[in-house]
Scaffold this motif. Structure first.
Motif, short mmCIF file in Angstrom:
data_model
loop_
_atom_site.label_atom_id
_atom_site.label_comp_id
_atom_site.label_asym_id
_atom_site.label_seq_id
_atom_site.Cartn_x
_atom_site.Cartn_y
_atom_site.Cartn_z
N VAL A 1 24.45 -26.24 -7.44
CA VAL A 1 24.27 -27.18 -6.34
C VAL A 1 25.54 -27.96 -6.08
CG1 VAL A 1 22.99 -29.20 -5.55
CG2 VAL A 1 21.79 -27.34 -6.70
N ALA B 1 27.76 -25.89 -4.09
CA ALA B 1 27.37 -25.83 -2.68
C ALA B 1 27.80 -27.08 -1.92
CB ALA B 1 25.85 -25.64 -2.57
N ALA C 1 20.82 -26.25 -0.02
CA ALA C 1 21.03 -26.45 -1.45
C ALA C 1 20.27 -27.67 -1.94
CB ALA C 1 22.52 -26.59 -1.74
N GLY D 1 25.66 -21.92 0.53
CA GLY D 1 24.62 -22.91 0.27
C GLY D 1 23.22 -22.33 0.40
N LEU E 1 22.61 -20.15 -2.57
CA LEU E 1 22.33 -20.93 -3.78
C LEU E 1 20.92 -21.49 -3.76
CD1 LEU E 1 25.71 -22.84 -4.25
CD2 LEU E 1 24.83 -20.93 -5.59
N ALA E 2 20.44 -21.90 -2.60
CA ALA E 2 19.06 -22.38 -2.51
C ALA E 2 18.08 -21.27 -2.88
CB ALA E 2 18.78 -22.89 -1.09
#
Length: 315
Positions: A8, A11, A52, A291, A294-295
């Protein structure tokens, strides 16, 4: 949990690295392509940041969906609740900032329309009385179509050909719906502080886009450069420094715009410039989508952790 925080944090830091690449890429492109690139990068980077934070905020809830008791989650990740709460606070702050920025944009547009109440209409042109030299593109609002607003003072400050350049410039803003790109980048800047620099660069390239359209309309780049310089020098500071949905011929670094008009018409990059543009575009695209990725990775990570705990019989 440390891996989650690293992802996070990455991101949230990505926009700081992606913004210089996007700005450099815009320099290599013609104004139209540069404008779309900057606006798109701003929106995607803002979206990745939000995604994120949403992913981090939902970690405890995702664990519940995977039938992981919160006590087990806390035993393994003691900081999950405060970290998730911090993400929720940041999301709330972003929501408030977005709401305020949106209200400011709408209020500025409404005030601009109110000021044209006594204007003289001539097709898509509204001429307002006054000695101050003002000119800007007024977007559509509440069912009223977009108009070019010019003060009587500005018209008196310019010759016939220069007035033609001015009107072509502002009509290019309306025709290209440049205010939508500017507004989108302005809202994105409310999500992440690094994106404010893209907002300023975008306004410059939007003005360059309109400058080139005006130069083509009069078929004389030198005349267009002279008209832009004279209109900017005469322009009212209140319009020159306006922000939001109003785009004015006086906006942006005028000397650079005039210098560009005195040179050849912009063209798409070739040779090493084209290769550099492709590399920068790829870097910006990867950064902008990171981002969101990554989420999604957070969700997959929680699912993996749940399956591992279930496999070991610890739930």
């Amino acid at each position: 949990m440390s891996l989650v925080l690293v992802l996070v944090a990455l991101a949230l830091l990505v926009p700081w690295a992606a913004v210089p690449a996007a700005r450099r890429l815009a320099v290599l492109l013609p104004p139209r392509e540069a404008s779309f690139t900057l606006a798109g990068a701003a929106v995607l980077l803002a979206g990745g940041t939000v995604a994120a934070l949403v992913g981090l905020f939902h970690v405890p809830f995702l664990a519940g969906l995977e039938h992981l008791p919160l006590s087990r989650v806390l035993a393994r990740w003691p900081a999950v609740v405060p970290v998730s709460g911090a993400a929720g606070v940041l999301l709330a702050v972003q929501a408030v900032r977005l709401g305020l920025r949106w209200r400011r944009q709408r209020a500025l547009l409404a005030r601009a329309w109110e000021l044209t109440g006594g204007a003289t209409s001539d097709g898509d042109l509204l001429v307002v009385a006054g000695e101050e030299a003002e000119a800007f593109a007024l977007p559509a609002h509440r069912g009223r179509p977009g108009r070019v607003v010019v003060s009587a003072g500005m018209l008196r400050a310019l010759g016939p050909t220069e007035r033609a350049v001015l009107l072509a410039h502002e009509r290019a803003h309306l025709r290209g719906r440049h205010h939508l790109l500017s507004a989108a980048a302005d809202l994105a800047a409310a999500v992440h502080p690094a994106l404010g620099r893209l907002r300023a660069d975008l306004d410059f390239h939007l003005e360059r886009w309109a400058d080139e359209q005006a130069a083509r309309a009069v078929a004389d780049r030198r005349t267009a450069a002279t008209a832009i310089a004279r209109a900017a020098l005469a322009g009212s500071p209140s319009v020159r420094h306006a922000t939001g949905p109003l785009l004015s011929v006086s906006s942006g670094p005028v000397p650079q715009r005039v210098q560009a008009l005195l040179g050849p018409a912009p063209a798409r990059p070739t040779g090493h410039r084209a290769r550099a543009a492709v590399a920068l575009l790829a870097a910006v695209a990867v950064a902008a989508l990171l981002g969101v990725g990554l989420a999604y990775g957070l969700h997959e990570y929680v699912e993996y952790a749940a399956r591992a705990l279930l496999a070991h019989g610890t739930v």
